[in-house]
Design a protein around this motif. Sequence first.
Motif, mmCIF file in Angstrom:
data_model
loop_
_atom_site.group_PDB
_atom_site.id
_atom_site.type_symbol
_atom_site.label_atom_id
_atom_site.label_comp_id
_atom_site.label_asym_id
_atom_site.label_seq_id
_atom_site.Cartn_x
_atom_site.Cartn_y
_atom_site.Cartn_z
ATOM 1 N N GLU A 209 0.818 -1.207 0.000
ATOM 2 C CA GLU A 209 0.000 0.000 0.000
ATOM 3 C C GLU A 209 0.852 1.258 0.000
ATOM 4 O OE1 GLU A 209 -2.122 3.371 1.808
ATOM 5 O OE2 GLU A 209 -0.489 2.201 2.733
ATOM 6 N N GLN A 210 2.124 1.137 0.405
ATOM 7 C CA GLN A 210 3.022 2.299 0.396
ATOM 8 C C GLN A 210 3.138 2.921 -0.993
ATOM 9 O OE1 GLN A 210 6.217 2.378 -1.234
ATOM 10 N NE2 GLN A 210 5.990 0.293 -2.052
ATOM 11 N N TYR A 211 2.819 2.153 -2.042
ATOM 12 C CA TYR A 211 2.864 2.657 -3.418
ATOM 13 C C TYR A 211 1.953 3.867 -3.589
ATOM 14 C CZ TYR A 211 2.068 2.845 -8.473
ATOM 15 O OH TYR A 211 1.952 3.266 -9.770
ATOM 16 N N VAL A 212 0.843 3.891 -2.869
ATOM 17 C CA VAL A 212 -0.119 4.989 -2.973
ATOM 18 C C VAL A 212 0.548 6.311 -2.610
ATOM 19 C CG1 VAL A 212 -2.277 5.932 -2.038
ATOM 20 C CG2 VAL A 212 -2.083 3.478 -2.525
ATOM 21 N N THR A 217 7.277 0.716 -6.604
ATOM 22 C CA THR A 217 6.795 -0.659 -6.516
ATOM 23 C C THR A 217 7.698 -1.516 -5.630
ATOM 24 O OG1 THR A 217 8.034 -1.296 -8.497
ATOM 25 C CG2 THR A 217 5.739 -0.578 -8.802
ATOM 26 N N TYR A 218 8.847 -0.985 -5.206
ATOM 27 C CA TYR A 218 9.815 -1.764 -4.430
ATOM 28 C C TYR A 218 10.007 -1.151 -3.041
ATOM 29 C CZ TYR A 218 13.038 2.032 -5.528
ATOM 30 O OH TYR A 218 13.615 3.271 -5.635
ATOM 31 N N GLU A 219 10.628 -1.935 -2.153
ATOM 32 C CA GLU A 219 11.004 -1.460 -0.825
ATOM 33 C C GLU A 219 12.462 -1.833 -0.565
ATOM 34 O OE1 GLU A 219 8.225 -2.315 2.372
ATOM 35 O OE2 GLU A 219 6.614 -2.625 0.897
ATOM 36 N N TYR A 220 13.176 -0.945 0.130
ATOM 37 C CA TYR A 220 14.597 -1.127 0.416
ATOM 38 C C TYR A 220 15.348 -1.358 -0.899
ATOM 39 C CZ TYR A 220 12.661 -1.415 5.087
ATOM 40 O OH TYR A 220 11.968 -1.136 6.234
ATOM 41 N N ASP A 221 16.187 -2.400 -0.985
ATOM 42 C CA ASP A 221 16.910 -2.650 -2.239
ATOM 43 C C ASP A 221 16.294 -3.817 -3.010
ATOM 44 O OD1 ASP A 221 17.684 -4.510 -0.350
ATOM 45 O OD2 ASP A 221 19.778 -4.592 -0.995
ATOM 46 N N GLY A 222 15.011 -4.057 -2.778
ATOM 47 C CA GLY A 222 14.318 -5.139 -3.485
ATOM 48 C C GLY A 222 13.693 -4.645 -4.768
ATOM 49 N N TYR A 223 14.508 -4.251 -5.709
ATOM 50 C CA TYR A 223 14.014 -3.575 -6.907
ATOM 51 C C TYR A 223 13.233 -4.500 -7.849
ATOM 52 C CZ TYR A 223 17.596 -0.361 -5.187
ATOM 53 O OH TYR A 223 18.345 0.454 -4.384
ATOM 54 N N ASP A 224 13.596 -5.765 -7.872
ATOM 55 C CA ASP A 224 12.972 -6.696 -8.818
ATOM 56 C C ASP A 224 12.297 -7.842 -8.056
ATOM 57 O OD1 ASP A 224 13.976 -5.380 -11.215
ATOM 58 O OD2 ASP A 224 15.951 -6.139 -10.597
ATOM 59 N N PRO A 225 11.114 -8.266 -8.512
ATOM 60 C CA PRO A 225 10.407 -9.356 -7.829
ATOM 61 C C PRO A 225 11.042 -10.710 -8.128
ATOM 62 C CG PRO A 225 9.215 -8.732 -9.805
ATOM 63 C CD PRO A 225 10.365 -7.758 -9.683
ATOM 64 N N HIS A 226 10.929 -11.616 -7.159
ATOM 65 C CA HIS A 226 11.483 -12.960 -7.323
ATOM 66 C C HIS A 226 10.461 -13.997 -6.872
ATOM 67 C CE1 HIS A 226 15.070 -10.338 -6.879
ATOM 68 N NE2 HIS A 226 15.561 -11.135 -7.820
ATOM 69 N N ASP A 246 4.441 -7.684 -2.375
ATOM 70 C CA ASP A 246 3.549 -7.668 -1.217
ATOM 71 C C ASP A 246 2.144 -8.069 -1.655
ATOM 72 O OD1 ASP A 246 2.207 -7.228 1.138
ATOM 73 O OD2 ASP A 246 3.057 -5.246 1.512
ATOM 74 N N LEU A 247 1.961 -9.355 -1.876
ATOM 75 C CA LEU A 247 0.649 -9.846 -2.289
ATOM 76 C C LEU A 247 -0.379 -9.642 -1.181
ATOM 77 C CD1 LEU A 247 1.649 -13.181 -4.073
ATOM 78 C CD2 LEU A 247 1.571 -10.865 -4.991
ATOM 79 N N GLY A 248 0.073 -9.763 0.075
ATOM 80 C CA GLY A 248 -0.838 -9.566 1.195
ATOM 81 C C GLY A 248 -1.508 -8.214 1.172
ATOM 82 N N ASP A 249 -0.752 -7.164 0.852
ATOM 83 C CA ASP A 249 -1.343 -5.837 0.735
ATOM 84 C C ASP A 249 -2.299 -5.750 -0.441
ATOM 85 O OD1 ASP A 249 -0.194 -4.710 2.972
ATOM 86 O OD2 ASP A 249 0.662 -2.998 1.894
ATOM 87 N N PRO A 257 -9.991 2.279 -3.049
ATOM 88 C CA PRO A 257 -10.010 2.945 -4.361
ATOM 89 C C PRO A 257 -8.700 3.642 -4.715
ATOM 90 C CG PRO A 257 -11.334 4.162 -2.764
ATOM 91 C CD PRO A 257 -10.974 2.864 -2.121
ATOM 92 N N GLU A 258 -7.846 3.895 -3.722
ATOM 93 C CA GLU A 258 -6.568 4.550 -3.999
ATOM 94 C C GLU A 258 -5.485 3.561 -4.415
ATOM 95 O OE1 GLU A 258 -5.553 6.806 -0.548
ATOM 96 O OE2 GLU A 258 -7.004 8.389 -0.974
ATOM 97 N N TYR A 259 -5.690 2.292 -4.130
ATOM 98 C CA TYR A 259 -4.696 1.271 -4.482
ATOM 99 C C TYR A 259 -5.050 0.727 -5.872
ATOM 100 C CZ TYR A 259 -1.718 -2.879 -4.039
ATOM 101 O OH TYR A 259 -0.756 -3.850 -4.241
ATOM 102 N N PRO A 260 -4.118 0.745 -6.838
ATOM 103 C CA PRO A 260 -4.429 0.366 -8.217
ATOM 104 C C PRO A 260 -4.996 -1.050 -8.344
ATOM 105 C CG PRO A 260 -2.353 1.534 -8.143
ATOM 106 C CD PRO A 260 -2.746 1.285 -6.712
ATOM 107 N N GLN A 261 -6.060 -1.154 -9.090
ATOM 108 C CA GLN A 261 -6.759 -2.429 -9.268
ATOM 109 C C GLN A 261 -5.857 -3.489 -9.906
ATOM 110 O OE1 GLN A 261 -7.753 -3.714 -12.448
ATOM 111 N NE2 GLN A 261 -8.905 -5.479 -11.670
ATOM 112 N N LYS A 262 -4.949 -3.067 -10.792
ATOM 113 C CA LYS A 262 -4.121 -4.050 -11.500
ATOM 114 C C LYS A 262 -3.233 -4.831 -10.543
ATOM 115 C CE LYS A 262 -0.145 -1.056 -12.600
ATOM 116 N NZ LYS A 262 0.731 -0.577 -13.701
ATOM 117 N N PHE A 263 -2.839 -4.214 -9.425
ATOM 118 C CA PHE A 263 -1.996 -4.916 -8.467
ATOM 119 C C PHE A 263 -2.808 -5.949 -7.677
ATOM 120 C CE2 PHE A 263 0.584 -0.801 -8.525
ATOM 121 C CZ PHE A 263 1.473 -1.291 -9.467
#
Length: 281
Positions: A209-212, A217-226, A246-249, A257-263
Amino acid sequence: MRKGLWLLAATGILLAVEQQHVHTWREYPAFEYNDFPIPPDFQEKSEWVFARLMYPNMDGVHARGGYGRGRRFGANWLQGGRGVFWTMDYPRSDRHFSQAIRRLTRIHARSVEQPINLDEGDQFDWPWTYAVEVGHWNLTGAQVKAFREFFDRGGFFMCDDFHGTEEWAVFINSMQKVFPDHAIVDIPKDDAIFHTVYDLDDKYQVPGEQYVRSGRTYEYDGYDPHWRGIYDNKGRLMVAICHDMDLGDSWEHADNPEYPQKFSAMGIRIGMNYVVYGMTH
């Protein structure tokens, strides 16, 4: 004869108590929520339940700051509440995802989650298990042993919402104790887990949710998903590791409504595939 009857009665009572203990639904104070509505059908029996793993915290992660994660909260992980990382997103995320399973599949899913404690043997009644914020967990020796037995009996585990190199190091500190004999590998794109319900050839990073607020789309140095995992000796995926996402979020904020539906759409599809895979493999 009388002694035998007493022993039989005592055994029946113990089994009843144990069965009641294992299957009793319980709710804990959470990191973010303490008054989330309980669905009216929460006691309904079903074929699938969102089982959330309880665990002790690892102190000192991100000691220089960042969401207060480096501080010692002094919270008791057995009681839940703020500072207990296994309760992050709980129970809103769990219930939203369970609702999605109900609506989008023919799986009879329970409307409420089940927190499970490895020290109490709860895991053996809930073969699909999820843990959040595993970049902060610290399994004890007894929990490591109990968790390994869960997998040896055919259990499936999904973990999510941890980011960067520091949290990865904390995660594998416990995970490698559970599986010293199995490697963590990248899950191939053609693996069945990505094609059980949805064909997930074009996955992308799902942020919290921090994306809002941040637009990142990343946190700390986790730039790419794995998307990583651990396979058993027969090629069945036992552990599905969602690192740097962060699938849980995405489940928790599916109605925000502020969090993008595509995620949320991607997060629900990934989770749904993992549920169906865990139930069929």
